[in-house]
Scaffold this active site. Structure first.
Site, mmCIF file in Angstrom:
data_model
loop_
_atom_site.group_PDB
_atom_site.id
_atom_site.type_symbol
_atom_site.label_atom_id
_atom_site.label_comp_id
_atom_site.label_asym_id
_atom_site.label_seq_id
_atom_site.Cartn_x
_atom_site.Cartn_y
_atom_site.Cartn_z
ATOM 1 C CB SER A 1 -0.854 0.004 1.260
ATOM 2 O OG SER A 1 0.000 0.177 2.377
ATOM 3 C CE LYS A 2 -0.317 6.647 -3.461
ATOM 4 N NZ LYS A 2 -1.705 6.869 -3.872
ATOM 5 N NE ARG A 3 -0.149 1.257 6.625
ATOM 6 C CZ ARG A 3 0.299 0.084 7.037
ATOM 7 N NH1 ARG A 3 1.345 0.013 7.811
ATOM 8 N NH2 ARG A 3 -0.313 -1.035 6.670
ATOM 9 N N GLY B 1 5.013 1.939 0.845
ATOM 10 C CA GLY B 1 5.996 2.374 -0.150
ATOM 11 C C GLY B 1 5.543 2.168 -1.586
#
Ligand code: GLU
Length: 474
Positions: A242-244, A246
């Site tokens: 996910s974005k979190r 990376g």
């Protein structure tokens, strides 16, 4: 295998070059360079709604930054639509594909029936053997491939091994839409064939597509390229990236202060490794990389590891190169106008260069380097952070007041001479070195931590150092 290896990176220009795409590009590039073959770049821009020129440029930029080049010009898939259409019609002519006039209602009905019976929704082949004379008036048909109904289609994958797909699960999928545009499935096959691609290296989310594409290759009597479906990248907790975790564009890593060679090194180890080697030069990666050594299991993206790798690269990098990278990065960072302005002066660049050996020992990213170089650009009177203010007690300020004349007396303003002068002062005063060095560092940098304090003195120069001390002494 005989003949030249040809790989391709085939991004859809619907957004930035994300980290998974960058790793796919890297593996294609490494394999092509390892075998002395070619890597092409194909922009899969058939979906006009979702594709954009800005995304194409972002992808090219990202590849350039990572140092991944390709052979020849980028190829636009959209521009090849005429050829794709011709292949679809050739298949119809050969009786290996057919026009299908099923209406939207019929297709919905088919799907619902399948769902009710607990089957996956598949086209039932109702136009497969029907005579074209039965075609309803005024309906533009799609073209569907006549997929085999018995047996299985096997994808011989260099990473996943033999993957078997029962043909009953692969229906007569569409290769040409009713508006005459090719589907992605057809375009990929025709392009891979025409480009002479020998190795398709891509994410394993395309494995089912590989089975369908195999059917098209076989219908055309074309060789199926070697397939290598590489496992997707997951987060450190094993969940989908996910974005979190990376799942960002490559440009975000650039802005975070990663060096392209460090990111490339780190990415190469997501799903592939060479013994326990963590740090590899590009030449070593090229020499050692083989697509058959890519792991089957999902790779885990770990920011801490990437940072550690980047820190190692920074420590090993040439000082002038780091200055160059910093200058290139600054315009991408907010609130750096003042620093940029200062760095446009050659003297300031020279100072940054002189400070680099001390700075790079501690930084894991270029942004950390910029931050710890802040003392160079600071204007008097300095701002002091909380810790530095704490260090600069009345007593400490008096120590600085007594130290300054000793420093003024130093002949050559060098690290060695300054070191000797400060030590001699501490001895005379019967103070521990830290009791002198700490206030000195706070006065010079506004912080409690910095590169070695004698380096700081030397880099700032006599006049500026003495002025900063004078600002703090009492
Ligand atoms: N355009 C596809 C994607 O970006 C890749 C297709 C392929 O590699 O065959 O996922």
């Amino acid at each position: 295998m005989t003949g030249e290896v040809v790989t391709r990176f085939a991004p859809s220009p619907t957004g930035f070059l994300h980290i998974g795409g960058a790793r796919t590009a890297l593996f294609n590039w490494l394999y092509a360079r390892h075998t002395g073959g070619k890597m092409y770049l194909r922009i899969e821009d058939t979906d006009r709604e979702r594709s954009s020129q800005a995304a194409v440029e972002a992808i090219l930029d990202g590849l350039h930054w990572l140092g991944l080049d390709w052979d020849g010009e980028p190829i636009s898939q959209y521009e090849r639509a005429v050829r794709h259409r011709a292949v679809a019609l050739e298949l119809v002519e050969k009786g290996l594909a057919y026009h299908c006039y099923a209406s939207a209602e019929e297709l919905t009905e088919m799907r619902e029936k399948a769902r009710a019976e607990g089957r996956p929704p598949r086209y039932d082949g109702r136009w497969r053997d029907r005579d074209p004379s039965e075609a309803p008036e005024g309906v533009s048909p799609v073209v569907r491939i006549k997929a085999p109904r018995e047996g299985e289609t096997v994808v011989r994958d260099m990473v996943q091994g033999d993957v078997r797909f029962p043909n009953k699960d692969l229906d007569d999928f569409i290769i040409l839409r009713s508006d005459g545009n090719p589907t992605y499935m057809l375009a990929v096959v025709v392009d891979d064939h025409d480009m002479g691609v020998t190795h398709v290296i891509r994410g394993d989310d395309h494995l089912t597509n590989a089975a369908r594409q195999t059917i098209i290759f076989q219908s055309m009597g074309w060789d199926v390229p070697n397939m290598a479906h590489i496992p997707l990248i997951h987060g450190p907790d094993g969940a989908k990236l996910s974005k979190r975790h990376g799942a960002l564009g490559v440009e975000a890593y650039r802005a975070m202060g990663y060096l392209p060679e460090a990111l490339r090194n780190y990415l190469s180890r997501l799903g592939w490794s060479h013994g326990d080697d963590e740090i590899m030069s590009t030449e070593q990666m090229i020499e050692w990389f083989d697509v058959t050594d890519v792991n089957k299991g999902a790779a885990r993206f770990d920011f801490a590891k990437l940072e550690a790798t980047n820190g190692l690269y920074i420590r090993g990098a040439d000082d002038a190169y780091l200055v160059e990278r910093i200058v290139a990065l600054l315009p991408e960072l907010e609130n750096t106008e003042a620093i940029r302005e200062k760095l446009s002066a050659p003297e300031m660049r020279a100072k940054l260069l002189a400070a680099m050996p001390g700075l790079k020992e501690r930084a894991k990213t270029l942004t950390e380097l910029i931050d710890s170089a802040g003392y160079l650009f600071a204007e008097r009177p300095l701002n002091f952070d909380e810790k530095a203010s704490g260090i600069l007690s009345d007593e400490a300020r008096q120590v600085l007041g007594r130290l300054r004349p000793q420093l003024e007396a130093v002949g050559e303003w060098s690290v060695e001479a300054l070191d000797a002068a400060v030590r001699a002062f501490a001895e005379t005063e019967e103070l521990k070195l830290g009791k002198v060095a700490q206030p000195l560092r706070a006065a010079l940098t506004g912080r409690a931590t910095s590169p070695g304090v004698f380096d700081v003195l030397a880099v700032l120069g006599r006049e500026e150092s003495l002025a900063r001390i004078r600002d703090c002494e009492s």
